[in-house]
Design a protein around this motif. Sequence first.
Motif, PDB file in Angstrom:
ATOM      1  N   VAL B 728       0.895  -0.972  -0.056  1.00  0.00           N
ATOM      2  CA  VAL B 728       0.057  -0.141   0.103  1.00  0.00           C
ATOM      3  C   VAL B 728       0.897   1.318   0.262  1.00  0.00           C
ATOM      4  O   VAL B 728       0.681   2.136  -0.984  1.00  0.00           O
ATOM      5  CB  VAL B 728      -0.835  -0.140   1.407  1.00  0.00           C
ATOM      6  N   TYR B 736      -3.559   1.998  -3.194  1.00  0.00           N
ATOM      7  CA  TYR B 736      -4.978   2.166  -3.605  1.00  0.00           C
ATOM      8  C   TYR B 736      -4.950   2.745  -4.902  1.00  0.00           C
ATOM      9  O   TYR B 736      -6.045   2.364  -5.661  1.00  0.00           O
ATOM     10  CB  TYR B 736      -5.492   3.136  -2.571  1.00  0.00           C
ATOM     11  N   GLU B 737      -4.341   3.701  -5.204  1.00  0.00           N
ATOM     12  CA  GLU B 737      -4.688   4.343  -6.499  1.00  0.00           C
ATOM     13  C   GLU B 737      -4.177   3.681  -7.547  1.00  0.00           C
ATOM     14  O   GLU B 737      -4.981   3.473  -8.549  1.00  0.00           O
ATOM     15  CB  GLU B 737      -3.504   5.685  -6.453  1.00  0.00           C
ATOM     16  N   THR B 739      -4.358   0.465  -7.589  1.00  0.00           N
ATOM     17  CA  THR B 739      -5.500  -0.699  -7.672  1.00  0.00           C
ATOM     18  C   THR B 739      -6.624  -0.095  -8.592  1.00  0.00           C
ATOM     19  O   THR B 739      -7.354  -0.604  -9.316  1.00  0.00           O
ATOM     20  CB  THR B 739      -5.985  -1.130  -6.560  1.00  0.00           C
ATOM     21  N   ARG B 740      -6.897   1.264  -8.164  1.00  0.00           N
ATOM     22  CA  ARG B 740      -8.198   1.845  -8.816  1.00  0.00           C
ATOM     23  C   ARG B 740      -7.951   2.155 -10.321  1.00  0.00           C
ATOM     24  O   ARG B 740      -8.819   1.630 -11.068  1.00  0.00           O
ATOM     25  CB  ARG B 740      -8.358   3.278  -8.043  1.00  0.00           C
ATOM     26  N   ARG B 741      -6.663   2.526 -10.787  1.00  0.00           N
ATOM     27  CA  ARG B 741      -6.431   2.435 -12.024  1.00  0.00           C
ATOM     28  C   ARG B 741      -6.449   0.946 -12.525  1.00  0.00           C
ATOM     29  O   ARG B 741      -6.664   1.161 -13.870  1.00  0.00           O
ATOM     30  CB  ARG B 741      -4.931   3.171 -12.229  1.00  0.00           C
ATOM     31  N   ARG B 743      -8.143  -1.422 -11.975  1.00  0.00           N
ATOM     32  CA  ARG B 743      -9.453  -1.734 -12.339  1.00  0.00           C
ATOM     33  C   ARG B 743     -10.238  -0.978 -13.513  1.00  0.00           C
ATOM     34  O   ARG B 743     -10.964  -1.642 -14.188  1.00  0.00           O
ATOM     35  CB  ARG B 743     -10.374  -1.432 -11.031  1.00  0.00           C
ATOM     36  N   ASN B 769     -10.528   1.022   3.148  1.00  0.00           N
ATOM     37  CA  ASN B 769      -9.880   1.836   2.059  1.00  0.00           C
ATOM     38  C   ASN B 769      -9.305   0.796   1.161  1.00  0.00           C
ATOM     39  O   ASN B 769      -9.744   0.935  -0.263  1.00  0.00           O
ATOM     40  CB  ASN B 769      -8.581   2.533   2.529  1.00  0.00           C
ATOM     41  N   ALA B 770      -8.749  -0.229   1.505  1.00  0.00           N
ATOM     42  CA  ALA B 770      -8.534  -1.323   0.432  1.00  0.00           C
ATOM     43  C   ALA B 770      -9.811  -1.498  -0.419  1.00  0.00           C
ATOM     44  O   ALA B 770      -9.647  -1.788  -1.542  1.00  0.00           O
ATOM     45  CB  ALA B 770      -7.970  -2.218   1.221  1.00  0.00           C
ATOM     46  N   GLU B 772     -12.251  -0.327  -0.857  1.00  0.00           N
ATOM     47  CA  GLU B 772     -12.997   0.588  -1.559  1.00  0.00           C
ATOM     48  C   GLU B 772     -12.356   0.787  -2.801  1.00  0.00           C
ATOM     49  O   GLU B 772     -12.762   1.146  -4.021  1.00  0.00           O
ATOM     50  CB  GLU B 772     -13.201   1.986  -0.925  1.00  0.00           C
ATOM     51  N   ALA B 773     -11.073   0.547  -2.724  1.00  0.00           N
ATOM     52  CA  ALA B 773     -10.144   0.972  -3.982  1.00  0.00           C
ATOM     53  C   ALA B 773     -10.323  -0.147  -4.998  1.00  0.00           C
ATOM     54  O   ALA B 773      -9.904  -0.166  -6.286  1.00  0.00           O
ATOM     55  CB  ALA B 773      -8.768   1.157  -3.478  1.00  0.00           C
TER      56      ALA B 773
END
Lengths: 118, 796
Positions: B728, B736-737, B739-741, B743, B769-770, B772-773
């Motif tokens: 992380v 997190y960022e 992972t978002r990207r 996905r 947080n995890a 949600e990301a």
Amino acid sequence: MESVYKQQLLDAGTNVDKALDRFMGSEALYDKFLLKFIQDTCYKQLEECIKTGNATEAFMQAHTMKGIAGNLEFESLLEVLVPMTEQLRRGDMTMIKEEQEELKLRYEKLYAVIKENH
Amino acid sequence: MDEHFSQSGTDLEYRLLVGLMGQMGVSVSKHLLDEHFTLLWANDFYYDMIGYPKDDYETLFHNRPDLYYKQYPELWEALGQKVYEAIENKANGYELITKMPVKGGMRWIKLNATFTDQLQNGIPISYTVMTDVEDIMQVRLEQTVAYDNLPGFVAKYKVKQDGRFIMIEANDKYLDFAGIEKDMISAFCPFSRLDDKSRSVLNEYIPLMQKGESVHFVIRSKDKNGTDAWLQLNGECIGWEGKEPVYLVVFIDITDITEQRELQKKLEEQSEQLKEALDFAEKANQAKSDFLARMSHDIRTPMNAIVGMTAIAGAHVDDKERVLDCLNKITGASKLLLSLINEVLDMSKIESGRLKLSDDELNIGELLQDLIIMMQPEIRSKQHQLDIHLMGMQHENVIGDMQRIKQVLMNILSNAIKYTPDNGRILIRINEKSSRDGIGYYEFVFEDNGRGMKPEFLSRICQPFERADDQDIAGIQGTGLGMSISHKIVQMMGGDILIESEYGKGSRFTINMPLRLREQDVPEAIGVPGMSILVVDDDRIACQGTCNCLEEIGVRCDWVCSGEEAVEIARERSEKNNAYFAIIMDLKMPGLNGIETTQLLRAAVGPDIPIIILSAYDVEEYESDAKKAGANGFITKPLFKSKLIQVLKRFIDKENVRGHITPTKLSDADFSGKRILLVEDNELNLEIAVEIIGSTGVSIDTAVNGLEAVNKVSQSPEGFYQMILMDVQMPVMDGYEATRRIRALGRADVSGMPIIAMTANAFSEDVTNALEAGMNYHLAKPIDIIALMAVLDKYL
């Protein structure tokens, strides 16, 4: 790994058994990483950052070192690094100097033990 | 008058004559024609002329002219020559104008001698009359050789019949040039310092001069200091002495002109060279302009497509199909654009020398496996047959630029796949040719039975933007830069690429690459006595390669080339209670394929013998079928020693469970054939993680921050990674960022891909947080084996 070495590590604050568990019982593998640890620059870099008063950088270094110490089960270092990391995360440098000195003592002890056995 | 004279009747007459002559300034002397030319008597003027009084002459020279001439042997020689010539020719006498030494110098004297038949002691007597002609000579000299104002040297020569030159006179300039004194003239040997070429030129003109013709030519001679001088020689015949002509030669020093001419020649040459260089630079500049033009066009085309498609999609937002279609086209164009830009940047870096090759620690076997896996989708779509031979690999661990080596190999393999019509055959051969001094010499051969290339194209293939002029391939995508870049990169590594091709038949690319060797893992001989393995592959060479590998680690090995034979022989062995320890089987075989064979084998020998499927082809497709048939694992070709050991060890260890101190289930797990992406910013931690997780056999790619992770995923083929373990807390981009990207990438595999967070924080908010990301699960650091095992088991 000789029992003398293991004892020395224990005395320096290492949970050798737990570490060996993680390394699938391979003493050779664990020892390989012990050697790499003393060759790593993370401690020096942490010292530098603290000296220059850069809290953000110091946080990153402390966090990193905490990770390594965790993997290698250096409980004595973790005792200092855990609170240190949290303070640095908040930007709080008030206790840092004393903590750094304590860390230095413990780090150097470990360093000596590992160096001696290589 | 001297009283010592013998008196005779005639004496008186002589005395009168002599006295008269003396008054006239004429010297008279009487000599014996012996070798000394002994003076018998001389008048006053004789002594006046020579400057020695009579007594002195007698004391010093004993009345012997030869003694007098002692210091002047050449003059004496000349004189004597004259005398003997005269006697020979039975002349009455002789005349000679010569320089005579006198006290205090030299004077020009005219000698006239008469022989008589008077004898004294049997030796003939001669009388000599001498007149001083110094003044006359001077005038003449001044007349003839007063050329000191002339820009050249002047000399007078006699040309002998044998071609020699006798110098008669020379002006001061000449003397200075030659470094001789005036009195050395007659002894001087002219033209002695010419260079060879000039010598031969002179020789050509000598015959002409002997005929008395005027001559003009150029010679090169060295002066008194040894310096070269170019002289223009102009000779005129001014008289004859008997048959021998006398030449007056004027030399003009044209050295400066000649030097100038040479200088001019050099300048012209330089100018020529500069012109050539300018031409070359202009051409290169033109090439660059062409390159830019091509490139702009090649960039604009996909760019236009993207813009166009985006506009269309925007105008038809509700038409899902339409939008999807546009997006697909955009994806294709973007990929093309990206690869073009990367290639151009590479070219630019290479050309400006900024491309730096990095020193990564890499394993050749792993690198090749990665390569094959990446190209599998393309191979599958063209239905090609792929064979891989690994030979003589002693040193797998080397140092090289992993990215660039992959780039080169991928470029060539990709070309082989692209330019071979469907259902073609591609052979990859990897060979360690030799190794010494810490460097291994590797050979990668890519052979196909595709279109091949014409010789004219072959010679241009490595130049930028070259693509063959062929209707058939006009439809195939390509920028034309790949080979050029690959070629340069390989050159930079100290290797080379050899290209052989026959139009219509196929091509072969041979890449030679020297790579620095690393510390090799010593291949343990893990063979247990009695253990033997069966290798099944329709490709004989592949069989032999694998068997060699096995034998090198101490495992006995048998091989067969068909599924049927495999079942036969395995059954036999099992029945004899000498079952094979394991079977390594190729997937694609004519006749019974790998899966069918596995089914039959299970029926024949039971469920215990590990069957490992070895394949150059996509694991995905066959995995479930293979597992159902009873296969235990998958390995991508090529099979290299370290991988072989790793795999076998697992099965050996399974047998020796009791040998373990702690029941670490990791070694039980077999995730070979799976690949995960591990993202961790600290090097040491990363190594530890790779080591621990890697022992399960799973292949691990690494990234050191979120951005690199996103890039690696987006650049990988679909389904390349089966899981991502993401730290992380990282610089540049956190977990997190990232992972978002990931996905958000428009890919099929990422929506369902397990992304596991690794963090030292176990606070609940971090877990939230995890999630949600877009992360599936959360592992605490430091690594806990049991938890890790559970996660791997669940998701892989």
